[in-house]
Design a protein around this motif. Structure first.
Motif, PDB file in Angstrom:
ATOM      1  N   LEU A   1      13.038  12.182  -1.889  1.00 30.82           N
ATOM      2  CA  LEU A   1      13.049  10.724  -1.813  1.00 30.82           C
ATOM      3  C   LEU A   1      13.358  10.223  -0.406  1.00 30.82           C
ATOM      4  CD1 LEU A   1      12.896   7.981  -3.206  1.00 30.82           C
ATOM      5  CD2 LEU A   1      15.306   8.234  -3.826  1.00 30.82           C
ATOM      6  N   LEU A   2      14.276  10.863   0.281  1.00 26.77           N
ATOM      7  CA  LEU A   2      14.653  10.412   1.629  1.00 26.77           C
ATOM      8  C   LEU A   2      13.457  10.433   2.571  1.00 26.77           C
ATOM      9  CD1 LEU A   2      16.987   9.514   3.463  1.00 26.77           C
ATOM     10  CD2 LEU A   2      17.337  11.933   4.041  1.00 26.77           C
ATOM     11  N   ILE A   3      12.640  11.475   2.490  1.00 25.05           N
ATOM     12  CA  ILE A   3      11.448  11.578   3.349  1.00 25.05           C
ATOM     13  C   ILE A   3      10.397  10.565   2.914  1.00 25.05           C
ATOM     14  CG2 ILE A   3       9.629  13.104   4.181  1.00 25.05           C
ATOM     15  CD1 ILE A   3      12.483  13.744   5.156  1.00 25.05           C
ATOM     16  N   VAL A   4      10.246  10.361   1.613  1.00 25.77           N
ATOM     17  CA  VAL A   4       9.307   9.345   1.123  1.00 25.77           C
ATOM     18  C   VAL A   4       9.667   7.980   1.699  1.00 25.77           C
ATOM     19  CG1 VAL A   4       8.532   8.087  -0.920  1.00 25.77           C
ATOM     20  CG2 VAL A   4       8.717  10.580  -0.989  1.00 25.77           C
ATOM     21  N   GLN A   5      10.929   7.623   1.655  1.00 20.22           N
ATOM     22  CA  GLN A   5      11.379   6.334   2.188  1.00 20.22           C
ATOM     23  C   GLN A   5      11.139   6.233   3.682  1.00 20.22           C
ATOM     24  OE1 GLN A   5      15.447   6.466   0.808  1.00 20.22           O
ATOM     25  NE2 GLN A   5      14.963   5.421  -1.112  1.00 20.22           N
ATOM     26  N   LYS A   6      11.332   7.316   4.394  1.00 19.61           N
ATOM     27  CA  LYS A   6      11.099   7.312   5.838  1.00 19.61           C
ATOM     28  C   LYS A   6       9.625   7.098   6.158  1.00 19.61           C
ATOM     29  CE  LYS A   6      12.102   9.885  10.070  1.00 19.61           C
ATOM     30  NZ  LYS A   6      12.748  11.107  10.639  1.00 19.61           N
TER      31      LYS A   6
ATOM     32  N   ILE B   1       0.835  -1.200   0.000  1.00 21.63           N
ATOM     33  CA  ILE B   1       0.000   0.000   0.000  1.00 21.63           C
ATOM     34  C   ILE B   1       0.869   1.249   0.000  1.00 21.63           C
ATOM     35  CG2 ILE B   1      -1.581   1.369   1.413  1.00 21.63           C
ATOM     36  CD1 ILE B   1      -2.939  -1.206   2.248  1.00 21.63           C
ATOM     37  N   LEU B   2       1.877   1.267   0.866  1.00 17.93           N
ATOM     38  CA  LEU B   2       2.728   2.444   0.980  1.00 17.93           C
ATOM     39  C   LEU B   2       3.657   2.597  -0.219  1.00 17.93           C
ATOM     40  CD1 LEU B   2       3.381   2.239   4.793  1.00 17.93           C
ATOM     41  CD2 LEU B   2       2.459   4.222   3.598  1.00 17.93           C
ATOM     42  N   GLN B   3       4.055   1.500  -0.811  1.00 21.08           N
ATOM     43  CA  GLN B   3       4.907   1.600  -1.998  1.00 21.08           C
ATOM     44  C   GLN B   3       4.138   2.191  -3.171  1.00 21.08           C
ATOM     45  OE1 GLN B   3       8.015   1.378  -2.421  1.00 21.08           O
ATOM     46  NE2 GLN B   3       8.667   0.476  -0.478  1.00 21.08           N
ATOM     47  N   ARG B   4       2.837   1.925  -3.258  1.00 21.30           N
ATOM     48  CA  ARG B   4       2.035   2.552  -4.311  1.00 21.30           C
ATOM     49  C   ARG B   4       2.019   4.068  -4.133  1.00 21.30           C
ATOM     50  NH1 ARG B   4      -1.490  -1.978  -3.609  1.00 21.30           N
ATOM     51  NH2 ARG B   4      -2.950  -0.754  -2.356  1.00 21.30           N
TER      52      ARG B   4
ATOM     53  N   VAL C   1       7.447   5.500   4.351  1.00 30.58           N
ATOM     54  CA  VAL C   1       7.143   4.094   4.067  1.00 30.58           C
ATOM     55  C   VAL C   1       7.552   3.220   5.252  1.00 30.58           C
ATOM     56  CG1 VAL C   1       7.737   2.123   2.611  1.00 30.58           C
ATOM     57  CG2 VAL C   1       7.255   4.346   1.567  1.00 30.58           C
ATOM     58  N   LEU C   2       8.719   3.497   5.828  1.00 30.56           N
ATOM     59  CA  LEU C   2       9.202   2.694   6.955  1.00 30.56           C
ATOM     60  C   LEU C   2       8.368   2.913   8.218  1.00 30.56           C
ATOM     61  CD1 LEU C   2      13.075   3.080   6.537  1.00 30.56           C
ATOM     62  CD2 LEU C   2      11.674   1.076   6.014  1.00 30.56           C
TER      63      LEU C   2
END
Length: 362
Positions: free
Chosen positions: A227-232, A213-216, A234-235
């Motif tokens: 991108l760094l905040i997007v990855q955070k 869901i979060l990867q979508r 998701v985690l």
């Protein structure tokens, strides 16, 4: 640009046509000057970037202290306090009590990869947008009593975790604290007043593991966040709270999916002007729109701000453009009110903090 984009990349001429009262030839410089003055005053009084980050860190520190004193829950401050946007007694303090030893997973997650001392429930999202049912996937060796009392069968051989039963079970376990006066249950929240001055909304929740869901959400094109905040985000994952869709006949069985920590991370990474526009919109909502528009909540305003940030280069948000973005946000808010675009549906621009597929907005 993603579906539902607002088109903030128009030429300056097009922007003047959209906002003639602020951006014609005679008033543009004046609006920029007033924007700068408002921004300066807000920074000096209560809403500068430095004080916002200080508040966020202090609440996180306090959450760590409270959690260290608990054996069965993790405590997290949510809402405007977690975003650093309000003073100590300015508004209610929203607090998430996340039950330990319980994990909800989306379909396809192998339960054997999860430790045996954790109760595992599968999320069935084939219900109303932004909600799910929880089916028992694998019981733990030592089950919490509140979870045991909230289990029921659906008549088809499945064991479900019923949201209404969990709320009932939690009510029987409320500790006696003479410093706290508890109020009537409000959805998933149990409001209370501490020592007569501090209003607290306590929400019990369960941790969710839903990477697909979060990867979508993460895969969507955007100007912001980086991108760094997007990855955070998701985690950070997700949670479910014990409340069903308001119009559902099976709402007592349903749970709301929420991304409070991820949304707080996004708001914490708004730049100074974006955060101030959000604060002013909330002030307008509180002082001018309530109680006539009860359906307009802070998350609707947050959605507007996140859409502005998502679809616009960050260089366009600065102190001298504050009134422009405030005017733009008010225009979008008027659209929300007029068209009642408050559905959890990706086809609509304003769909709240949760999309029909369970994703945060930006």
């Amino acid at each position: 640009m993603a579906e539902g984009a607002t088109g903030y990349t128009e030429s300056e001429t097009e922007r003047v046509q959209r906002h003639p009262s602020l951006y014609n030839r005679h008033s543009r410089d004046y609006a920029k000057s007033v924007s700068l003055k408002i921004s300066t005053v807000m920074t000096r009084l209560w809403c500068g970037e430095e004080i916002r980050r200080w508040r966020v860190e202090k609440y996180r520190e306090y959450d760590r202290i409270l959690t260290s004193e608990q054996s069965d829950v993790t405590i997290q401050t949510a809402g405007s306090k977690a975003e650093g946007l309000t003073c100590f007694l300015e508004s209610d303090r929203d607090m998430f009590y996340v039950l330990k030893g319980v994990l909800c997973v989306e379909a396809g997650i192998n339960p054997h990869t999860i430790p045996n001392d954790i109760d595992v429930f599968k999320m069935d999202t084939r219900v109303y947008p932004g909600h799910c049912r929880l089916l028992q996937e694998r019981p733990s060796h030592t089950r919490r009593i509140v979870i045991h009392h909230a289990l029921c069968e659906n008549g088809y051989g499945d064991v479900l975790l019923r949201s209404s039963l969990l709320l009932d079970a939690l009510l029987t376990l409320q500790p006696t604290n003479l410093s706290v006066v508890l109020h009537e249950q409000a959805g998933p929240s149990r409001p209370g007043t501490f020592k007569g001055i501090l209003n607290v909304d306590k929400v019990t929740s369960l941790r969710c593991h839903c990477p697909r869901i979060l990867q979508r959400w993460a895969a969507r094109p955007r100007h912001w966040p980086p991108l760094l905040i997007v990855q955070k985000v998701v985690l950070l994952g997700a949670y479910v709270t014990p409340v069903g869709f308001k119009g559902s006949k099976n709402k007592h069985m349903e749970w709301r999916i929420c991304f409070n920590t991820g949304e707080a991370e996004l708001v914490n990474n708004l730049n100074d002007t974006q955060a101030k526009v959000y604060v002013i919109l909330k002030m307008i909502l509180k002082d001018k729109l309530k109680p006539n528009y009860k359906e307009i909540t802070s998350y609707v305003l947050k959605n507007i701000i996140l859409w502005q940030a998502k679809n616009t280069p960050q260089t366009e948000f600065h102190a001298r453009s504050l009134l422009y973005w405030l005017h733009d946000g008010l225009r979008e808010l008027r659209t929300v009110i007029e068209k009642k675009q408050l559905l959890y549906d990706s086809r609509e621009k304003f769909n709240g903090s949760l999309w029909y597929e369970g994703c945060i907005t930006a």
